[in-house]
Design a protein around this motif. Structure first.
Motif: not given
Lengths: 287, 323
Positions: A224, A227, A266, A269-270, A272-273, A276-277, A280
């Motif tokens: 992750i 990514f 966390i 990950y957040v 990352f989101l 992406l949002w 991208p």
């Protein structure tokens, strides 16, 4: 700024360089073939175990372990390309995700089955002790990992931009048919890319094995991280991966220190989101 | 007509199975096959028909499991009350997660769903109220029939069979409705579907919410059968993986694909676990990994596609490449 904070940031930068190293492998195959390797983190894990096995069988520390892990993983990468990737690349999306995801499970649980779920670690001081610079204390193993990773990542960038092999690979990434007409064999170039990408993960794994915990599931988190690094740095961009890797290393260390160790994942990950949002195509990628 | 005969044969076998195979292990096996078939069929709605490969479906599974156990552990209510709670939670969460992530295409959607699932797992692992790493437990002994906690697997078997039939009917109804046609169009080419006037974003979101609701029911039933839930069994990424693999092995986008996949993989896992004991867990997932790689490489359409190919000669199996 307090010394502790500087210490945390330096630690983050050194780890971030290793993140950059293995993420540049992911960004290479991603940018070139538009395939996402869900097993990328598990390649890093494999690199850690190769280094561990080399040490327990032959000793010699990272001087022996790192080159061997690089070689072994590069071979794994080429084999995986010819046996799996080449075929699923032409298949539907579901097959692409399943293929590399299945590979991830296969690697992760083969190691789990063989070595068990226990946390392994290299002996301390395998690379020497701890250096002190102007009040900062830095472990030699982290320093070695950071510096080597930084140099190799820059080397990869030079390889891609300054050599004929690099131009051929970029040509294949740009337009396979056109490259083929110019006498370049896309198959060979893509296999080399997989070899380089997996070799980078092997080296990165061997470097962090000296101070990281070694456990079969470590690749999940590292995957992750890769990514996030690639989406932040832009798909296909090695300099992007470098900047993003360093940034993520620092953010992770700071949030681990300021908020708490359990929340650092966390935060990643957040982030990352959010990336992406909002973007991208990444920071330095082409849209 | 032939289809109807096949259906009756399958239904008769499903109803008769626990009566013919009466050992507790076999009955438990049957119940687990049906349970995973429910979850995999639910995933199939969004992963198979709409082609949006979610690897984060365990979040919805966890909604159901945690709602069922929390309603007992926190409020002393029958876990049965947790099911509607779990559905509401899952559908709400699906809307929140779906709006930003469903805009992402292909791999990016899959990766985003992994990140969401891992985030939720880490948050729950650190939430005292939800039992943190220890998890929550249901009634230890059956109190009354509304607790849905039984000593034998037989009642679970028929309960799961009923829910599976409902899930398959919903799926079948959906595929033959306007929504089903939109979803298939989106799977083939989202841009083309959009240009022809299909409301792609809305349809995908509805499918995602429907799939989440059914997955949460599977999660609640799972928690009731085992009587407890913890972050690993309710929110671990491997649950997502199992669900996804079952659907893909049988045939993603085919009505009975997930059932076929579950009927193959669940016995495989249970038998290898009982033969190999504790060490089997690792080997089971090695086997899982190998199976997925082989499907992806040689039969990306799933096993059932072998039989349906005759009717759809142009089905894209993606495996036509000579080495």
């Amino acid at each position: 700024m307090s010394f502790v904070l500087v210490q945390v940031i330096v630690g983050g930068l050194l780890l971030g360089a290793v993140y950059a190293l293995f993420s540049s492998g992911l960004t290479l195959v991603w940018g070139m073939m538009n395939i996402v390797n869900f097993a990328h983190g598990d390649f890093v894990m494999l690199g850690m175990y190769v280094a561990y096995v080399v040490y327990t069988l032959m000793g010699g520390g990272p001087l022996l372990g790192a080159p061997l892990a690089t070689l072994v993983l590069a071979t794994v990468g080429v084999v995986v390309y010819f046996t799996l990737i080449r075929d699923i690349m032409k298949g539907p999306m579901l097959a692409q995700i399943l293929g590399t995801f299945g590979l991830a499970l296969l690697l992760r649980y083969s190691v789990f089955w063989w070595f068990g779920a226990n946390f392994l670690s290299m002996p301390p001081n395998i690379v020497g002790g701890t250096y002190a610079f102007a009040g900062l204390r830095i472990e030699a193993s982290r320093l070695l990992a950071g510096v080597v990773a930084l140099l190799v990542t820059l080397g990869l960038h030079l390889l891609l931009t300054r050599t004929s092999l690099g131009s051929k690979m970029l040509a294949v990434a740009e337009d396979q048919t056109a490259a083929q007409l110019m006498g370049i064999r896309p198959d060979t170039m893509q296999a080399i890319a997989w070899g380089i990408a997996a070799g980078a993960t092997g080296l990165a794994g061997a470097l962090i094995a000296n101070f990281f915990y070694i456990v079969p599931t470590v690749g999940e988190t590292l995957g992750i991280v890769a990514f996030v690094t690639v989406s932040l740095g832009g798909f296909g961009s090695v300099p992007g991966a470098l900047v993003a890797g360093l940034l993520i290393g620092v953010i992770e260390s700071l949030s681990g220190y300021l908020i708490g160790a359990v929340y650092k994942d966390i935060v990643v990950y957040v982030l990352f989101l959010l990336f992406l949002w909002f973007r991208p195509q990444g920071l330095m990628g082409k849209s | 007509m032939r289809r109807l005969i096949w259906l009756s044969v399958v239904a008769a076998c499903a109803i008769a199975y626990p009566l013919l195979m009466s050992s507790p292990f076999q009955q438990r096996l049957g119940a687990l096959v049906l349970l995973y078939a429910i979850a995999a069929s639910a995933w199939n709605i969004v992963g198979g028909y709409a082609g949006q490969v979610s690897v984060g479906h365990v979040v919805f599974f966890g909604c159901g499991a945690y709602a069922a156990m929390a309603s007992y552990a926190k409020f002393g209510l029958s876990p049965l009350f947790g099911i509607p709670g779990g559905i509401v939670l899952a559908v709400g969460l699906a809307a929140i997660i779906g709006v930003p992530t469903l805009r992402l295409s292909g791999h990016y959607f899959s990766m985003a769903t992994i990140a969401v699932a891992e985030t939720v797992r880490l948050i729950v692992t650190n939430t005292e109220w939800l039992g943190a790493a220890v998890g929550l437990s249901g009634p230890t002994v059956p109190r009354n029939v509304f607790d849905l906690s039984f000593l034998s697997s037989l009642p679970y078997y028929y309960l799961f069979l009923a829910v599976l039939v409902i899930t398959l009917l919903v799926t079948w109804w959906m595929t033959n409705s306007r929504m089903g046609f939109y979803l298939r169009a989106i799977k083939d080419s989202e841009r083309a579907a959009r240009s022809l006037g299909a409301p792609a974003a809305r349809t995908k979101l509805y499918a995602y919410m429907l799939s989440a609701a059914l997955t949460s029911v599977a999660g609640a039933l799972y928690a009731m059968m085992f009587g407890f839930v913890d972050p690993e069994s309710g929110l671990g990424i491997l649950i997502s993986v199992k669900i996804l693999i079952m659907a893909a092995l049988g045939g993603a986008g085919l009505l009975f694909g997930p059932l076929v996949g579950a009927a193959i993989l669940v016995p495989l896992e249970e038998i290898s676990n009982s033969w190999l004991g504790g060490k089997g867990a690792g080997l089971t997932f090695v086997l899982y990994g190998a199976i997925i790689v082989l499907i992806a490489r040689f039969q990306p359409g799933g096993l059932l596609a072998l039989f349906t190919r005759r009717r759809k000669p142009n089905a894209d199996t993606g495996a036509g490449h000579a080495p």
